[in-house]
Structures are given as C-alpha cells and as structure tokens.
Design an enzyme around this catalytic site. Structure first.
Site, PDB file in Angstrom:
ATOM      1  N   ASN A 211       0.813  -1.158  -0.040  1.00 57.11           N
ATOM      2  CA  ASN A 211      -0.024   0.049  -0.011  1.00 57.11           C
ATOM      3  C   ASN A 211       0.882   1.211   0.023  1.00 57.11           C
ATOM      4  O   ASN A 211       1.873   1.080  -0.006  1.00 57.11           O
ATOM      5  CB  ASN A 211      -0.915  -0.032   1.140  1.00 57.11           C
ATOM      6  CG  ASN A 211      -0.096  -0.151   2.540  1.00 57.11           C
ATOM      7  OD1 ASN A 211       0.570   0.786   3.043  1.00 57.11           O
ATOM      8  ND2 ASN A 211      -0.577  -1.193   3.221  1.00 57.11           N
ATOM      9  N   GLY A 274      -0.518   0.560  17.224  1.00 56.04           N
ATOM     10  CA  GLY A 274      -0.309   0.030  15.741  1.00 56.04           C
ATOM     11  C   GLY A 274      -0.771   1.148  14.766  1.00 56.04           C
ATOM     12  O   GLY A 274      -1.860   1.369  14.303  1.00 56.04           O
ATOM     13  N   ASP A 280      -4.151  -6.700   4.460  1.00 55.99           N
ATOM     14  CA  ASP A 280      -5.297  -7.428   5.172  1.00 55.99           C
ATOM     15  C   ASP A 280      -5.175  -9.054   4.847  1.00 55.99           C
ATOM     16  O   ASP A 280      -5.527  -9.861   5.607  1.00 55.99           O
ATOM     17  CB  ASP A 280      -6.708  -6.917   5.004  1.00 55.99           C
ATOM     18  CG  ASP A 280      -7.017  -5.824   5.555  1.00 55.99           C
ATOM     19  OD1 ASP A 280      -6.635  -5.425   6.831  1.00 55.99           O
ATOM     20  OD2 ASP A 280      -7.793  -4.698   4.941  1.00 55.99           O
ATOM     21  N   LYS A 290       9.081 -16.580 -11.106  1.00 53.87           N
ATOM     22  CA  LYS A 290       8.250 -15.595 -11.134  1.00 53.87           C
ATOM     23  C   LYS A 290       6.996 -16.016 -12.241  1.00 53.87           C
ATOM     24  O   LYS A 290       7.287 -16.741 -13.026  1.00 53.87           O
ATOM     25  CB  LYS A 290       9.044 -14.858 -12.237  1.00 53.87           C
ATOM     26  CG  LYS A 290       8.317 -13.467 -12.778  1.00 53.87           C
ATOM     27  CD  LYS A 290       9.340 -12.607 -13.621  1.00 53.87           C
ATOM     28  CE  LYS A 290       8.532 -11.568 -14.505  1.00 53.87           C
ATOM     29  NZ  LYS A 290       9.220 -10.692 -15.273  1.00 53.87           N
ATOM     30  N   ASP A 309      -4.580 -10.109  12.486  1.00 54.16           N
ATOM     31  CA  ASP A 309      -4.708  -8.684  13.035  1.00 54.16           C
ATOM     32  C   ASP A 309      -3.925  -8.391  14.224  1.00 54.16           C
ATOM     33  O   ASP A 309      -4.286  -8.966  15.154  1.00 54.16           O
ATOM     34  CB  ASP A 309      -6.362  -8.569  13.353  1.00 54.16           C
ATOM     35  CG  ASP A 309      -6.874  -7.159  13.413  1.00 54.16           C
ATOM     36  OD1 ASP A 309      -6.000  -6.454  14.079  1.00 54.16           O
ATOM     37  OD2 ASP A 309      -7.861  -6.853  13.212  1.00 54.16           O
ATOM     38  N   ILE A 311      -3.050  -5.746  16.078  1.00 47.86           N
ATOM     39  CA  ILE A 311      -3.461  -4.960  17.055  1.00 47.86           C
ATOM     40  C   ILE A 311      -4.529  -5.629  17.857  1.00 47.86           C
ATOM     41  O   ILE A 311      -4.744  -5.405  19.169  1.00 47.86           O
ATOM     42  CB  ILE A 311      -3.789  -3.076  16.689  1.00 47.86           C
ATOM     43  CG1 ILE A 311      -3.561  -2.482  18.019  1.00 47.86           C
ATOM     44  CG2 ILE A 311      -5.061  -3.437  16.020  1.00 47.86           C
ATOM     45  CD1 ILE A 311      -2.162  -2.132  18.228  1.00 47.86           C
ATOM     46  N   PHE A 327      -4.793   2.610  14.637  1.00 48.27           N
ATOM     47  CA  PHE A 327      -5.200   3.547  13.656  1.00 48.27           C
ATOM     48  C   PHE A 327      -6.221   3.197  12.622  1.00 48.27           C
ATOM     49  O   PHE A 327      -6.218   1.956  12.367  1.00 48.27           O
ATOM     50  CB  PHE A 327      -3.904   3.952  13.060  1.00 48.27           C
ATOM     51  CG  PHE A 327      -3.143   4.875  13.604  1.00 48.27           C
ATOM     52  CD1 PHE A 327      -3.143   6.225  12.870  1.00 48.27           C
ATOM     53  CD2 PHE A 327      -2.332   5.083  14.998  1.00 48.27           C
ATOM     54  CE1 PHE A 327      -2.090   7.286  13.706  1.00 48.27           C
ATOM     55  CE2 PHE A 327      -1.541   5.823  15.460  1.00 48.27           C
ATOM     56  CZ  PHE A 327      -1.426   7.194  14.855  1.00 48.27           C
ATOM     57  N   LYS A 341     -14.277  -0.097  14.945  1.00 43.96           N
ATOM     58  CA  LYS A 341     -12.896  -0.865  15.408  1.00 43.96           C
ATOM     59  C   LYS A 341     -12.406  -0.862  16.901  1.00 43.96           C
ATOM     60  O   LYS A 341     -12.186  -1.733  17.389  1.00 43.96           O
ATOM     61  CB  LYS A 341     -11.849  -0.216  14.237  1.00 43.96           C
ATOM     62  CG  LYS A 341     -12.061  -0.686  12.942  1.00 43.96           C
ATOM     63  CD  LYS A 341     -10.796   0.000  12.118  1.00 43.96           C
ATOM     64  CE  LYS A 341     -10.841  -0.427  10.736  1.00 43.96           C
ATOM     65  NZ  LYS A 341      -9.684  -0.062  10.015  1.00 43.96           N
ATOM     66  N   LYS A 345     -12.334  -4.610  18.389  1.00 42.20           N
ATOM     67  CA  LYS A 345     -11.194  -5.231  18.548  1.00 42.20           C
ATOM     68  C   LYS A 345     -10.705  -4.790  20.164  1.00 42.20           C
ATOM     69  O   LYS A 345      -9.423  -5.266  20.255  1.00 42.20           O
ATOM     70  CB  LYS A 345     -10.030  -4.318  17.652  1.00 42.20           C
ATOM     71  CG  LYS A 345     -10.248  -4.688  16.032  1.00 42.20           C
ATOM     72  CD  LYS A 345      -9.184  -4.026  15.326  1.00 42.20           C
ATOM     73  CE  LYS A 345      -9.326  -4.342  13.863  1.00 42.20           C
ATOM     74  NZ  LYS A 345      -8.301  -3.946  13.023  1.00 42.20           N
TER      75      LYS A 345
END
Length: 405
Positions: A211, A274, A280, A290, A309, A311, A327, A341, A345
C-alpha cells in the site's frame, strides 16, 4: 514565563530564498525572551541584510570567520560556547554537505564544529535536489551524529516546482527548539512499542502486494515518545526513513513477521500503538518462480487468505496486556468505522484519519486525526506530522495514566 526565557540561541542562515522566513523565527524567539545571535553565510547576505537581522535580534550580526575585530576575542569559539542551541534555517544542500564531511570554511560551520550545543537543521532546497541520493545520505549521516532535522515540508516552491523541500514554517521550527531545550522527560520509565509503514506480501520472487504508507506518522510518533524519555521499540515495514534517536528498530517485511515481533514485545510494554498500514490479505501460496504472462488468458487469479490482525491480537492478551492504541485510515464514514474498530478489537484508543483528503495521510508531510476512546474523543487539527505526534503522544499518555489510576 516562557520555557525559552534566557536561553541563548544561535540562528544560522545559509543562502536560500527561504532565508526571509528566519526573520519571523527570530521574532518568535525574542518574543519568548530568548537571547538570539545571528550568523550568516556569505551567500545568505544576498537574501537578508545584517541590518534587518540586527534590528530584529537586538544583537550584532556575524557573517565572517576572518573579521579581525571579532576574532581578537576568538569570536567563533566564544559564540560556540555561548550557545544553548544552534538552529540553521534554511540549511541548504551545500551547507548540509559541508557539515556532513566536517568542513569548517566559514563562521557558521566552524561554530557548529566547535560547539557541544544541540544543533537543529531546517533543510530547504528544490525538490529535485532534496531527492538526490547524496543529499539523503548527508541527512542520514547528520542524524546519526545527533543533529536533528526539522522538515522539510511538501508544497509549491519559489522555482514553481511542487514537492518536498520547502523549509518548515517558523512556528514549527520554534516548537522544535522548545522541545530540544526542554529538560523535562515526562515519559521516562514508559515502555512503548510502535508499528509503522506498510507490509509487503509476496506474490512471487519479484512481485508483492502493498500500500501507499510511507511510515512517516509512525516514525514521527516514535521520535515524539523518545524525546520525552520513553523507551521506544519501532517495528518498521519497508520504508526509506532514518531511525529516530534513542529508538530501537526492528525491520520486517510481511504482516506475519510484524505480528511475530510485535507479539513478542507486547507483554513487556506499557503501551502498544499500531500505526502500520498492515496488508489485510496475503497469498495462500507464494510462487517459487516468477509468474509468466500467457497469451491465451486475459486474467490472472490470485488466491488470498487473511493476515493476522496484529493490534487485535495484542488487545486480546489475557496476561500482561498493555494499553493498546490503533489507527483507522479510512476514505468514507471515518468516525463510524473507527468507533466500530475501537469496540470490535477491544482497543483502548483509536486514531482516525481521512486518507481521501488531499494533503494529509499517506505520503504527506501533514495529517489530522480524531482520537476516540471509551467515553471521549478529541480532534487534532491538520499540522505537520511531528507536531501532530507530539500532541498525540501527550494525549495517549494522559489516557494511559488515567486507566492505571
């Protein structure tokens, strides 16, 4: 009374167009009752005049290493010993290079070599110059030697380019000077682990899923905690950032690696944050060779499985559970998703930011957060990530100590 009352600060100005901003910085320092002596490089005299700076600082301005009158009393050594802090704003690419290799061919660089005071640098240059590998190497080397960097910021430059290289604003530099001269360490004794940056999930030996996270927010937060005396462990995904001073860094690539390192540290920590943008999903099976493009297929199907996950796993610890901060980087319904969340969590706090807004979030020098906890929330408005991290660290510690009492 200001924390800078009576502090003796040398403001060095090198030859860049951003030199005009230093006039406002000196005004802020004088308003806080600091004593200011200004030192100009020869090039800087073409951008700001000694007469103006003398009027603002209320002291004579020095601009020559070979001034017979000043050197009669060993002026460069006198200033080096006099200073409680040296701040150079702007710090040009040329000045950074000379400091990096220890050249002392003018008054300002000589004072830096002859002083034991903390040195703060506010780089300012064209965005292409700033990106050059040699400039980045010089900046990294100076940080390793204990000099502190302020910025630079992203934005439009005098030449018309847009990008990183703008000198930080005077109030931002002023805040850094206050922090550098603070003798208090309010976070001393706290053990804090912070995750930062992206993770990379391999597809094959040459490709990966990731990302846009730069890691800047997590690194700024690690620095803010460390500067206030906390013992900081930084679990970093693949980023191109220098390790903050007094921070122990653990480099990882994948979400599973970040999970393993963070969970091994968590039971010994007071606070775990975190901040990383963890992927994900990962490949169910990573190809050993390759993957090749085939002419008879328009699609490539990848089978992904969920990553742990991190955190949530820390928050689920039954024994020796730390205070857990997450976060939530969202593009819509930011506060709703963050609140969900926080509850789902079992976090103690969550920091929500809207990464869809231009000029903040991923790859930006600035950010804004809304921090939520059980029974409260607080808005932290848009600012540079270091200033924001200072406010966030103070808020996290405040809530952590409230939870302990």
């Amino acid at each position: 009374m200001s924390e800078l009352n009576g502090k003796r600060i040398v403001v060095g100005i090198s030859g860049g167009i951003a030199a005009y901003k230093s006039i406002e910085l000196i005004r802020l320092l004088r308003k806080s009752h600091a004593e200011v002596r200004v030192v100009l490089t020869e090039a800087a005299t073409h951008f700001v005049t000694p007469l103006t700076l003398q009027a603002i600082s209320a002291n004579p301005v020095a601009d020559s290493l070979l001034d017979p009158q000043a050197e009669l009393a060993m002026g460069h050594i006198e200033l080096a010993k006099w200073a409680d802090c040296i701040v150079i704003a702007p710090a040009t690419a040329d000045l950074l290079a000379r400091l990096a290799v220890g050249i002392a061919n003018d008054l300002l660089t000589t004072i830096c070599l002859a002083s034991a005071a903390p040195i703060l640098l506010a780089p300012a240059m064209n965005q292409q110059m700033y990106r050059q590998a040699v400039v980045q190497q010089n900046l990294s080397l100076l940080q390793q030697r204990g000099l502190k960097l302020i910025g630079p910021n992203d934005g439009e430059q005098a030449c018309g380019d847009v990008g990183a290289g703008r000198m930080s604003e005077p109030h931002e530099i002023f805040n850094h000077i206050q922090t550098a001269l603070s003798t208090e360490q309010p976070f001393k004794g706290l053990k804090v682990t912070i995750t930062a940056g992206p993770t990379r999930e391999a597809i094959d030996p040459v490709r990966f899923i990731s990302n846009h996270s730069s890691g800047k927010m997590g690194f700024a937060l690690a620095r803010a905690f460390a500067e206030q005396g906390a013992q900081v462990s930084l679990v970093a995904g693949p980023v191109n950032l220098a390790t903050p001073q007094n921070v122990r860094r653990y480099d990882v690539e994948s979400a599973q690696q970040m999970h393993d390192v963070t969970l091994s540290l968590a039971p010994q920590q007071d606070i775990v944050i975190g901040c990383a943008a963890v992927a994900d999903y990962r490949m169910q099976t990573v190809a050993e060779q390759k993957l090749k493009k085939t002419d008879d297929s328009e699609q490539l199907v990848l089978t992904l499985v969920k990553n742990p996950d991190i955190i949530a796993a820390v928050a689920a610890l039954s024994a020796q559970r730390p205070f857990v901060v997450g976060f939530a980087a969202e593009t819509q319904a930011v506060l709703d998703y963050a609140a969900q969340k926080l509850q789902r969590k079992n976090l103690d706090m969550i920091c929500a930011n809207d990464v869809a807004l231009q000029g903040q979030g991923f790859n930006s020098e600035h950010n804004a957060l809304t921090v939520l906890w059980k029974g409260g929330q607080q808005q932290l408005p848009l600012s540079d990530k270091y200033s924001l991290s200072q406010k966030l660290a103070a808020l996290i510690v405040q809530q952590y100590r409230a939870s302990q009492s």
